[in-house]
Structure formats: C-alpha cells, structure tokens
Enzyme design. Structure first.
Site, PDB file in Angstrom:
ATOM      1  N   LEU A 191      -8.339  -2.602   2.516  1.00 58.91           N
ATOM      2  CA  LEU A 191      -7.997  -1.516   3.443  1.00 58.91           C
ATOM      3  C   LEU A 191      -6.896  -0.670   2.818  1.00 58.91           C
ATOM      4  O   LEU A 191      -5.900  -1.219   2.350  1.00 58.91           O
ATOM      5  CB  LEU A 191      -7.477  -2.070   4.776  1.00 58.91           C
ATOM      6  CG  LEU A 191      -8.450  -2.712   5.755  1.00 58.91           C
ATOM      7  CD1 LEU A 191      -7.677  -3.346   6.905  1.00 58.91           C
ATOM      8  CD2 LEU A 191      -9.430  -1.675   6.290  1.00 58.91           C
ATOM      9  N   HIS A 192      -7.080   0.650   2.815  1.00 57.61           N
ATOM     10  CA  HIS A 192      -5.992   1.490   2.319  1.00 57.61           C
ATOM     11  C   HIS A 192      -5.996   2.902   2.879  1.00 57.61           C
ATOM     12  O   HIS A 192      -5.008   3.608   2.767  1.00 57.61           O
ATOM     13  CB  HIS A 192      -6.041   1.570   0.783  1.00 57.61           C
ATOM     14  CG  HIS A 192      -7.108   2.498   0.270  1.00 57.61           C
ATOM     15  ND1 HIS A 192      -8.429   2.129   0.205  1.00 57.61           N
ATOM     16  CD2 HIS A 192      -7.053   3.776  -0.179  1.00 57.61           C
ATOM     17  CE1 HIS A 192      -9.143   3.130  -0.274  1.00 57.61           C
ATOM     18  NE2 HIS A 192      -8.338   4.151  -0.511  1.00 57.61           N
ATOM     19  N   ARG A 193      -7.091   3.356   3.499  1.00 51.22           N
ATOM     20  CA  ARG A 193      -7.162   4.752   3.929  1.00 51.22           C
ATOM     21  C   ARG A 193      -6.197   5.019   5.075  1.00 51.22           C
ATOM     22  O   ARG A 193      -6.099   4.226   6.011  1.00 51.22           O
ATOM     23  CB  ARG A 193      -8.584   5.122   4.340  1.00 51.22           C
ATOM     24  CG  ARG A 193      -9.523   5.173   3.161  1.00 51.22           C
ATOM     25  CD  ARG A 193     -10.800   5.920   3.430  1.00 51.22           C
ATOM     26  NE  ARG A 193     -11.572   6.013   2.203  1.00 51.22           N
ATOM     27  CZ  ARG A 193     -11.476   6.999   1.325  1.00 51.22           C
ATOM     28  NH1 ARG A 193     -10.633   7.985   1.556  1.00 51.22           N
ATOM     29  NH2 ARG A 193     -12.201   7.003   0.235  1.00 51.22           N
ATOM     30  N   ASP A 240     -12.805   0.069   3.040  1.00 48.98           N
ATOM     31  CA  ASP A 240     -12.851   1.503   3.330  1.00 48.98           C
ATOM     32  C   ASP A 240     -12.782   2.305   2.028  1.00 48.98           C
ATOM     33  O   ASP A 240     -12.535   3.505   2.038  1.00 48.98           O
ATOM     34  CB  ASP A 240     -11.739   1.923   4.294  1.00 48.98           C
ATOM     35  CG  ASP A 240     -10.334   1.579   3.810  1.00 48.98           C
ATOM     36  OD1 ASP A 240     -10.176   1.181   2.643  1.00 48.98           O
ATOM     37  OD2 ASP A 240      -9.397   1.697   4.617  1.00 48.98           O
TER      38      ASP A 240
END
Length: 369
Positions: A203-205, A281
């Site tokens: 997850l990073h967005r 993501d």
C-alpha cells in the site's frame, strides 16, 4: 555529443530504465543517465541500482521531496542547465512520475525531442497526479513506446499521430525475465518457510494511506484475510508514517500480518513469484503478477493497466470490504484467474526500442548532414 539523455526519478523508473540502458549500449547508442533525485532515500536508491545492474547516474540533480508543484518546478530548474550542457539529440523518459513530465517539458520548450517509454496508459481518473503526468507527457513526445495495443486507441483519441507510436511491449517485464533466476527465495527473506503459503500486501497511494477511514478499513480487512493466510507486508515509508500519524499501529500487530521494511527488487520478486495472492495499489505490481501468473487484487477503483484485468491475473476490487473479501476467498478456494501473458511481454521490449531509436537517430543525422 550525447545521443540520448535517459531520465529516472523514482523507484518505479529504475525497473524500466535498466533494460533500456543495456539495449541502447548494445545498439551503439551513446546514452547518459540523469537521476533527478525525486526519490531521495540514498540506501534504497543504491540497492535498486545494484540489484538491477544499472550504471550509476552520470548526473544527479538531488531534488528531494516537496509538493507536486515545488518538486516539478525544482526538477525543471535543475534539468535545464544539464540539457544545455549535454546537447542531446533527445531525452528519454519513462512512466508517469513528476520527473517524467518535468524533464519532458524542459526538453520540448528547448526544441529537444522527447521519447516516452510506457506511453498511452490511462486510468481516466484526473484526481491521480500520475494521470496528469501521463497525458501531458504524451502530448509533447515525439516518439511514444507503448506496452499494450489498446494504448494506440487512447493516443488516437487524444489526437496523437499513429506514426509517432510504436508497440514494443513492456520493459518492466524485460527486467523481471532477466532477474527471475536471481530472485531471493521467500524463505530467505522471511527467515522461514510458511507451510500454508502466504500472500503479499503493498500500500502506498495517497488515496489509500492518507485518509484514516480508508486506511483503517483496508488494514482491518486485510487482517481478516490474514486470519486464514499469512500476509507479508513490506511497509512503504509513506504508509508507515500515515499509520503512525493516524493511530492505526495496532493493526500491524494482528495475527498473520508480517511487517517487513522496504525490500530490494530481488527480495520483492522472490516474494511475489511464490505468493498465493497479492493485494496492492501499485501499477507495476499489477503487471508483474500477470507476468508471473500470480492472482492479484488491486485495491483501487480503476487501473491504467487494463490488460492486466482483460488478459492477466488482476481483479479490481476497490476499497470495499465485502468485495475484497469475496475476491480473496475466490482466489484462496479456487486458485483465482489464470490469465495469459500479453503480446510482446517476452523480455525483448528494450531491444525493440533500441532498434527503432537506432534507425530514428540515423535518419536525423542524415537529415542534418
């Protein structure tokens, strides 16, 4: 004179530029590498350059972090003198980060040709900064190299002449093919073998990690999946900061969630190739899981890589808990989508790019002479 200045700025660019630099050298094209420093973690930069065998940058602009406007402007300010000094025939940019559009703008305004690798991808979500970068870069590019045939349609709708567009395949997959034999086994990364297998989560967005309700819901949802299948979670620095800031750290201690620091490319590749499921993501991971034949659930409401859904192993599940859990159950109980390898995802995309550029440069030199 430098034939081509190749530009990278953030980790996703590194996997794309590695095979391109190798292929350009093999074709006798004189290329220099400019690193804008958009991603500025020195340790992780060094790790990726070492893992991927990329020559260290000839020029590092050392821009660092900032808002989109500040970062883009600073890249432009620092890149212009480089362009003036090197006098390249063209610059080559990859992907859709701020460095991509910033350097393309500087070059276009100075009359230097722009080459865009991974052109024509569209999510049709203008709230994504990357979508703005993609659309604008394509508009000012002289040569556009696309990873999938449908990108032709996207570019045609935007008025880009077909003669500027070349379907060459996916350079990310070149890197994957080259490095798969060197991938670090999951058991080495984890320090153990998980007998029931495992999944991978990334997850990073900003849309997922900056909002407490969305991030909290995602962490609670994956904790439910982890009760049945251990999930390995290499934690992006931005995501770690958001989890701490939003008071969600307790979810990282739930049974079945194995938090790891950010990983090098070879460790991540080894984890993905033997995973039963990947939840992400990331756009690049959607492509890599399709190439590896590993079921992927994309925690977004859209994708700029629809071929991974139409032909590959990817399923778009958004951030709705029920949809995520149903899709995960289908994968764990039924094996998930089998998919197929898209056309030209064969490890030779960069070779095709170099062949086209060699002819293009020869034609330009002949015209000048």
């Amino acid at each position: 004179m430098t034939d081509i200045l190749c530009v990278v700025g953030a980790r996703p660019n590194f996997m794309k530029i590695a095979p391109v630099m190798t292929a350009l050298a093999g074709a006798g094209i004189h290329a220099k590498l400019v690193h804008t420093g958009q991603h500025y973690d020195a340790a992780m930069n060094d790790r990726f350059f070492t893992d991927l065998g990329i020559p260290y940058p000839d020029i590092n602009l050392e821009v660092g972090s900032g808002s989109h406007a500040v970062q883009t402007a600073e890249i432009m300010r620092r890149f212009e003198p480089v362009l003036e000094q090197e006098q390249p025939a063209a610059i080559l940019v990859v992907g859709d980060v701020n460095s991509t559009i910033a350097c393309a703008l500087v070059a276009a305004k100075r009359g230097v040709a722009v080459i865009h690798v991974e052109a024509g991808l569209r999510s049709y979500d203008r709230s994504m900064p990357e979508e703005i970068n993609r659309v604008l870069t394509d508009q000012i590019s002289d040569l556009l190299f696309i990873t999938e045939k449908d990108a032709h349609k996207n570019l045609a709708r935007e008025g880009i002449a077909a003669a500027r567009v070349h379907f060459v395949g996916n350079v990310m997959i070149d890197t994957l093919h080259h490095n798969l034999p060197r991938a670090v086994p999951a058991a080495v990364t984890l320090g153990e073998t998980l007998p029931q297998g495992y999944g991978v989560l990334t997850l990073h967005r900003p849309s997922n990690v900056d909002d407490v309700d969305i991030l909290g819901n995602l962490l609670e949802t994956v904790a439910m999946i982890a009760a049945d299948l251990p999930l390995v979670f290499p934690l992006h620095p931005r995501t770690r900061a958001s989890i701490d800031r939003l008071g969600l750290t307790a979810w990282l201690d739930r049974p079945g969630i194995r938090v790891l620091p950010p990983l090098g490319y070879l460790e991540m590749l080894g984890l993905m190739k033997d995973a039963r499921i990947v939840l992400t993501d990331s756009g690049g991971i959607q492509e890599e899981t399709t190439a590896l034949g590993v079921p992927c659930l994309t925690l977004r409401h859209n994708t700029e890589r629809p071929i991974t859904v139409d032909e590959g192993t990817n399923t778009i599940v958004g951030t709705d808990r029920k949809q995520i859990l149903v899709a995960a159950e289908e994968v764990l109980n039924g094996g998930g989508k089998a998919g197929r390898i898209p056309d030209y995802w064969d490890g030779r995309a960069a070779i095709r790019i170099a062949a086209i550029l060699s002819q293009w440069l020869d034609a330009r030199h002949y015209a000048v002479a």
